[in-house]
Design an enzyme around this catalytic site. Structure first.
Site, short mmCIF file in Angstrom:
data_model
loop_
_atom_site.label_atom_id
_atom_site.label_comp_id
_atom_site.label_asym_id
_atom_site.label_seq_id
_atom_site.Cartn_x
_atom_site.Cartn_y
_atom_site.Cartn_z
N ASP A 92 4.37 13.48 -20.76
CA ASP A 92 5.02 14.12 -19.62
C ASP A 92 3.99 14.50 -18.57
O ASP A 92 3.28 15.50 -18.73
CB ASP A 92 5.80 15.34 -20.09
CG ASP A 92 6.54 16.03 -18.94
OD1 ASP A 92 6.73 15.38 -17.89
OD2 ASP A 92 6.93 17.20 -19.12
N LYS A 97 2.26 18.17 -13.21
CA LYS A 97 1.69 19.31 -13.91
C LYS A 97 0.23 19.52 -13.51
O LYS A 97 -0.45 18.58 -13.08
CB LYS A 97 1.75 19.06 -15.42
CG LYS A 97 3.14 19.04 -16.02
CD LYS A 97 3.06 18.76 -17.50
CE LYS A 97 4.45 18.75 -18.14
NZ LYS A 97 5.05 20.09 -18.21
N ASP A 110 5.11 15.98 -26.25
CA ASP A 110 6.42 16.32 -25.71
C ASP A 110 7.57 15.59 -26.41
O ASP A 110 8.71 15.67 -25.97
CB ASP A 110 6.46 16.06 -24.20
CG ASP A 110 7.37 17.02 -23.46
OD1 ASP A 110 7.71 18.08 -24.03
OD2 ASP A 110 7.76 16.74 -22.31
N ASP A 116 9.80 17.87 -13.36
CA ASP A 116 9.18 18.30 -14.60
C ASP A 116 10.19 18.92 -15.55
O ASP A 116 9.84 19.26 -16.67
CB ASP A 116 8.04 19.29 -14.31
CG ASP A 116 7.15 19.52 -15.51
OD1 ASP A 116 7.11 18.65 -16.39
OD2 ASP A 116 6.50 20.59 -15.57
N GLU A 156 12.49 17.32 -17.03
CA GLU A 156 13.04 16.00 -17.38
C GLU A 156 13.62 15.96 -18.78
O GLU A 156 14.53 15.16 -19.07
CB GLU A 156 11.96 14.93 -17.24
CG GLU A 156 11.05 14.69 -18.44
CD GLU A 156 10.24 15.91 -18.86
OE1 GLU A 156 9.93 16.03 -20.05
OE2 GLU A 156 9.92 16.77 -18.01
N ARG A 182 15.51 18.01 -20.40
CA ARG A 182 16.93 18.36 -20.45
C ARG A 182 17.80 17.24 -19.90
O ARG A 182 18.97 17.12 -20.28
CB ARG A 182 17.16 19.67 -19.70
CG ARG A 182 16.86 19.62 -18.22
CD ARG A 182 16.68 20.98 -17.58
NE ARG A 182 15.44 21.63 -18.01
CZ ARG A 182 15.05 22.83 -17.61
NH1 ARG A 182 15.80 23.54 -16.75
NH2 ARG A 182 13.92 23.35 -18.04
#
Length: 498
Positions: free
Chosen positions: A268, A275, A286, A345, A347, A349
């Site tokens: 991620d 990030k 992740d 970010d 993502e 969900r």
């Protein structure tokens, strides 16, 4: 590791004998001290000065051609303390072991001593033998515990022998599933594409007798999993959607059907909402939710639990290129509901939304549990000691909380009150993926997921961001913990015994 069992203690030459020792108000109690003194051939006052039985304390004492290893468990001995003590022993002191090692509970008091604590010991020894350096050019190391000729001989009273064998075998199976998926979580992104998760799932299913179906990008597109596809837009690697099913033996004429959904983001970057660089290398973790689901499916099949399990793992990385989804984009989803992307970010969900909708609509499980390394908010709330639990079903939440207490994989319930949903309302779509507020981040993420459960009456969300990846005995940096598998197996056992 091979497990052997004896009903009486017969020390053998050139053998290591592990003796777990509990404390009583901060020191070794008189009765265990006397027992140890007789075994190791040392005076009680000498032992008392050199060993206090504190948690994870280790003292090795040669006695003739035998080596006695005293392992401190601390006060108020339970499953979790025992597991961590044995994990530490195997990780830091495996040089004390011989290929034939004995575990003798000669100096410990505890409930279900030869059951749960023996299971914890076996689980801890195997998990503690995990090795991080698989990508080193000089990697040829195998901890003695994982060598084929290592034999653990456990001393068990005859009346408890049958139950203890079952406990210990379960501990070993769960530990082996944990270390397998820990290797997946710890793998760097260039060695872990979505296709690699799919290959692992397929190989495990073939070996242990459950079903794995892998959807490629064309099938995902045809099914209308637009949220998963949106997250994948910036990646050169296509997504996969992994569907697993295990149907165990039918006992007592009933078989609960449980659905699991795991977040499988293999790396991620944050997408265009990129990030900070400081800890981005840890974002290889992740897919910790996916790993927990994969390990649970394998362990359940190996243990032949009497349950019907179905699982969905949407998997992609979250990368950046000219095609990547942008903040303000509106996308669709498998459910047909539209989503305004506020933060790329957020993502995990998005792909879970497709996974939840699929598992509920196509498989109709009685219970649905999703697991995800979802929010920094949960880490800021609980640190690395507990996962955030959200549920619309008090009984389900109770079962998970109880399983957490029994296994040491703790959870703590947070509210999903209706008012929190107001933060997720969008002016332009059915829902937005981020509240835009620096408060209640784990809760509003859960409210987003709840929107895609079709009002399922028994759903739970576990945010495992702080527990799936953290400090371990295995290395200097953070690494996978295997969190979630032991918790879910205990939960599944509890619901099948009702």
């Amino acid at each position: 590791m091979t497990l052997q069992f004896q009903t009486d203690f017969q020390p053998k030459a050139q053998q290591t004998i592990i003796i777990p020792v509990s404390q009583d108000q901060g020191q070794v109690a008189d009765a265990p001290l006397k027992t140890i003194s007789q075994l190791v051939g040392q005076q009680e006052d000498t032992l008392f000065r050199s060993f206090k039985a504190g948690s994870k304390e280790v003292l090795s004492i040669p006695n003739g051609d035998q080596l006695y290893v005293l392992l401190g468990l601390g006060d108020h001995v339970n499953f979790s303390k025992t597991l961590h003590a044995f994990q530490h022993l195997a990780s830091k002191h495996s040089h004390l072991f011989t290929t034939k090692t004995t575990l003798y509970w000669a100096a410990t008091e505890g409930n279900d001593l030869f059951g749960l604590l023996s299971e914890a010991a076996v689980n801890g020894l195997w998990q503690g033998s995990y090795h991080l350096g698989r990508y080193k050019t000089s990697n040829g190391y195998t901890n003695i515990v994982q060598q084929d000729d290592f034999e653990l001989n456990i001393i068990i009273p005859e009346e408890q022998l049958t139950a203890a064998k079952e406990y210990c075998q379960r501990g070993l199976v769960i530990a082996q599933a944990q270390t397998e998926v820990m290797a997946l979580v710890n793998a760097p992104a260039n060695f872990k594409q979505p296709q690699d998760l799919a290959a692992w799932a397929k190989a495990s299913a073939e070996k242990y007798g459950y079903k794995a179906t892998i959807w490629n990008k064309d099938q995902i597109t045809k099914a209308g999993m637009h949220a998963l596809l949106a997250v994948n837009l910036g990646s050169p690697e296509p997504p996969v959607f992994i569907v697993l099913e295990y149907q165990g033996p039918n006992r007592n004429g009933t078989q609960p059907k449980v659905g699991l959904v795991g977040k499988g983001v293999t790396f991620d970057t944050g997408g265009l909402s990129i990030k900070p660089s400081a800890n981005m290398h840890y974002m290889k973790s992740d897919m910790g939710g996916a790993a927990a689901v994969l390990g649970t499916m394998e362990a359940a099949a190996r243990l032949k639990l009497p349950v019907h399990l179905v699982a969905a793992i949407p998997s992609t990385d979250n990368s950046v290129d000219a095609l990547a989804v942008k903040p303000s984009d509106v996308i669709s989803s498998y459910s047909g509901k539209s989503i305004e992307v506020i933060d790329t970010d957020a993502e995990g969900r998005l792909i879970l939304a497709d996974g939840l909708s699929y598992i509920i609509r196509e498989h109709a499980p009685q219970v649905v549990i999703d697991l995800a390394t979802l929010t920094g908010s949960s880490v800021r709330t609980f640190g690395y000691l507990a996962a955030a639990l959200f549920s619309n079903d008090d009984q389900l939440a109770h079962h998970l909380e109880q399983a957490g207490r029994q296994t040491g994989e703790r959870v703590w319930r947070l509210p999903i009150w209706e008012e929190y949903g107001d933060d997720m309302k969008s002016d332009v779509a059915d829902i937005k993926n981020f509240s835009g507020r620096p408060v209640a981040g784990a809760i509003t993420a859960a409210k987003f997921l709840e929107f895609f459960t079709d009002n399922h009456p028994s759903w739970a969300h576990l945010d495992i961001a702080g527990t799936a990846f953290g400090d371990t005995p295995y290395g200097k940096g953070k690494a996978a913990t295997g969190y979630g598998i032991r918790l879910l197996i205990q939960f599944l056992m509890s619901v099948t015994q009702e």
